[in-house]
Scaffold this motif. Structure first.
Motif, short mmCIF file in Angstrom:
data_model
loop_
_atom_site.label_atom_id
_atom_site.label_comp_id
_atom_site.label_asym_id
_atom_site.label_seq_id
_atom_site.Cartn_x
_atom_site.Cartn_y
_atom_site.Cartn_z
N THR A 180 -2.26 56.35 53.05
CA THR A 180 -0.80 56.43 53.19
C THR A 180 -0.12 55.25 52.50
N GLN A 183 -0.08 55.84 48.83
CA GLN A 183 0.91 56.86 48.47
C GLN A 183 2.33 56.28 48.51
N GLU A 184 2.64 55.53 49.57
CA GLU A 184 3.98 54.96 49.71
C GLU A 184 4.28 53.99 48.58
N ASP A 186 2.81 53.95 45.63
CA ASP A 186 2.90 54.72 44.38
C ASP A 186 4.32 55.27 44.21
N GLN A 187 4.86 55.82 45.30
CA GLN A 187 6.22 56.36 45.26
C GLN A 187 7.24 55.26 45.00
#
Length: 198
Positions: A180, A183-184, A186-187
């Motif tokens: 997670t 992903q966070e 990366d965003q």
């Protein structure tokens, strides 16, 4: 040329008249709204059924004091809230980080803490597994010698297995947390690049 001058003078005189009329304005307001037939109506009040459609508040000379926008539909309101939340998140992102390198540095710090916890949990699991193996070896020796395995030993083995299960579940949660986090970040990195490019 004469026509342009005449129009400019007429406009100036009209402006003077409106300003003079507004100076004498007694505070009375008029409301302009659109009725169900699509016709604009000027009135001293807005009937309740037209309020949601939006209206304008004017002086008697026609100067617009305020524009009340039409009420948003559920979908429009949700979209507006989504845009506002996105804008707030973007502002927070730009305040928090000065570059993509800052974002990567923050990711590495956060992941390092999670990975440290994961290493400790793996070590605990390995230790518990060794203890289980030792206790099971004692139980096996006892049984081979034709003796009865004590309830205390069986309870210890069960407790160790339960503890290993709990620690394994915690490790699984930390592994998911690491995914997670990646992903966070990366965003965040991608969005920062979009915003910085604009």
């Amino acid at each position: 040329m004469k026509t342009a001058i005449a129009l400019a003078l007429a406009g100036a005189l009209l402006t003077v008249d409106v300003v003079a009329a507004d100076r004498d304005w007694d505070g009375k307001k008029l409301y302009r709204y659109t009725n169900e037939h699509g016709v604009q109506v000027l009135d001293d009040r807005v009937p309740p059924r037209y309020v949601a459609g939006g209206y304008e508040i004017l002086t008697p000379t026609g100067r617009v004091l305020k524009v009340v926008e039409p009420a948003l539909t559920g979908r429009q309101l949700a979209e507006k809230q989504r845009r506002e939340a996105r804008a707030a998140a973007d502002l927070q992102l730009l305040k928090r980080y000065n570059s993509v390198a800052d974002i990567e540095s923050a990711r590495n710090r956060k992941l390092a803490m999670v990975q440290q916890d994961m290493a400790i949990l793996r070590s605990n699991i390995a230790s518990l597994e060794r203890q289980i193996e030792n206790e099971e070896a004692v139980a096996a020796r006892t049984q081979r010698n034709g003796e009865t395995i004590s309830q205390e030993l069986l309870a210890r083995i069960d407790n160790l297995r339960e503890e290993a299960k709990v620690v394994s579940e915690r490790l699984l949660l930390r592994e998911k947390e690491a995914v997670t986090i990646n992903q966070e970040f990366d965003q965040a990195s991608s969005r920062y690049q979009e915003l910085a490019g604009n």
